[in-house]
Design a protein around this motif. Structure first.
Motif, PDB file in Angstrom:
ATOM      1  N   GLN A  44      -6.272  -5.557  -0.653  1.00 33.81           N
ATOM      2  CA  GLN A  44      -6.204  -4.095  -0.555  1.00 33.81           C
ATOM      3  C   GLN A  44      -7.611  -3.497  -0.712  1.00 33.81           C
ATOM      4  O   GLN A  44      -7.928  -2.478  -0.123  1.00 33.81           O
ATOM      5  CB  GLN A  44      -5.269  -3.605  -1.674  1.00 33.81           C
ATOM      6  CG  GLN A  44      -4.651  -2.245  -1.437  1.00 33.81           C
ATOM      7  CD  GLN A  44      -3.431  -1.999  -2.357  1.00 33.81           C
ATOM      8  OE1 GLN A  44      -3.096  -2.790  -3.229  1.00 33.81           O
ATOM      9  NE2 GLN A  44      -2.779  -0.869  -2.136  1.00 33.81           N
TER      10      GLN A  44
ATOM     11  N   THR B 137       1.948  -5.847  -3.964  1.00 31.15           N
ATOM     12  CA  THR B 137       0.744  -6.674  -4.110  1.00 31.15           C
ATOM     13  C   THR B 137       1.030  -7.874  -5.006  1.00 31.15           C
ATOM     14  O   THR B 137       0.564  -8.990  -4.743  1.00 31.15           O
ATOM     15  CB  THR B 137      -0.427  -5.830  -4.676  1.00 31.15           C
ATOM     16  OG1 THR B 137      -0.736  -4.795  -3.733  1.00 31.15           O
ATOM     17  CG2 THR B 137      -1.673  -6.675  -4.900  1.00 31.15           C
TER      18      THR B 137
ATOM     19  N   ASP C 175      -2.797  -6.926   2.745  1.00 32.73           N
ATOM     20  CA  ASP C 175      -2.407  -5.803   1.900  1.00 32.73           C
ATOM     21  C   ASP C 175      -2.989  -4.528   2.501  1.00 32.73           C
ATOM     22  O   ASP C 175      -4.190  -4.298   2.418  1.00 32.73           O
ATOM     23  CB  ASP C 175      -2.939  -6.035   0.474  1.00 32.73           C
ATOM     24  CG  ASP C 175      -2.075  -5.336  -0.570  1.00 32.73           C
ATOM     25  OD1 ASP C 175      -1.247  -4.498  -0.193  1.00 32.73           O
ATOM     26  OD2 ASP C 175      -2.254  -5.651  -1.767  1.00 32.73           O
TER      27      ASP C 175
HETATM   28 MG   LIG Z   1      -0.616  -2.801  -3.820  1.00 31.65          MG
END
Ligand SMILES: [Mg+2]
Ligand SMILES: Nc1ncnc2c1ncn2[C@@H]1O[C@H](COP(=O)(O)OP(=O)(O)OP(=O)(O)O)[C@@H](O)[C@H]1O
Length: 235
Positions: free
Chosen positions: A96, A51, A172
């Motif tokens: 995410q 990330t 993500d």
């Molecule tokens: Mg991550």
């Protein structure tokens, strides 16, 4: 290959977080090229820096050292105003945690990138509804995020990332909340919309069910890229 245009170029990218008195080195000198026309998947254990790396690539986070260029543009050294404009026009990002705006409907959320790029609200809404239909949410365009399941919110986030045809789409874990069939449908769409010679797509994933969509798999471990495998052969 060999002559492929480079969409994203990272050289010696380092990032250390300075959280609550404890330093965490998240990126330890990343060298990575992402070619135009390529779907790259970024894999590796939790906490290895995936990330962090895509946040630097997308200009959301500044690296401490090293160079990162997106279609030739060095986002780190751009003025804030220019960077915001560049990102709005050229980069789509799926977080995410989705990051949908809670007070806006699905269609309004998907409209945002278009409105930021000067498209009229009406036209943006029409196009948002079209893309939501393509991710299987035709019936839910007027729903608020809180009224949607996790997988439905994830698809709204994906629609928002690709609706304005950005040159770089960064995702993500875009299929983490989706069943097999929906995951494939979304990957088909991402690949179709995102990929031509002028575009590139980077997807962080643990989901082995979608590896077949990758042109290239980059493996990270402990803040480094340890292996890059391209389906077109080694490069
Ligand atoms: Mg991550
Ligand atoms: N804001 C932050 N402050 C301090 N440390 C952070 C911060 N964000 C991430 N880290 C740390 O940096 C390292 C890399 O984190 P990152 O989120 O990039 O990992 P990841 O590969 O995406 O993991 P996951 O698969 O669990 O999402 C981890 O050790 C993490 O704890």
């Amino acid at each position: 290959m060999g002559t492929a245009t480079v969409a994203v170029e990272c050289r010696g990218v380092r990032k250390t977080y300075d959280g609550s008195g404890q330093q965490v080195v998240a990126l330890r000198g990343i060298d990575l090229d992402i070619h135009a026309g390529e779907l790259m998947m970024l894999v590796g254990p939790s906490g290895c820096g995936k990330t962090t790396l895509i946040s630097v690539i997308a200009g959301i986070l500044d690296q401490d050292e090293g160079l990162c260029r997106v279609f030739g543009h060095d986002l780190l050294h751009m003025k804030d105003k220019d960077k915001l404009r560049f990102r709005a026009a050229n980069i789509g990002f799926v977080f995410q945690t989705y990051n949908l705006l809670p007070s806006l409907t699905a269609a309004e959320n998907v409209s945002i990138p278009m409105i930021l790029n000067g498209i009229s609200r009406q036209k943006a809404q029409r196009r948002a509804v079209e893309v939501l239909e393509r991710v299987g949410l035709a019936e839910r365009t007027g729903s608020l995020p809180s009224e949607l399941s996790g997988g439905q919110q994830q698809r709204v986030a994906i629609a928002r990332a690709l609706v304005h045809g950005p040159k770089l789409i960064v995702c993500d874990e875009p299929t983490s909340a989706l069943d097999h069939e929906t995951g494939h449908r979304v990957m088909d769409l991402l690949k179709q919309v995102a990929l031509d010679e002028d575009r590139a797509l980077v997807i962080v994933t643990h989901d082995a069910r979608i590896f077949e969509f990758a042109d290239c798999i980059a493996q990270m471990d402990d803040g480094q890229v340890v292996k890059v495998v391209r389906s077109s052969g080694p490069s």
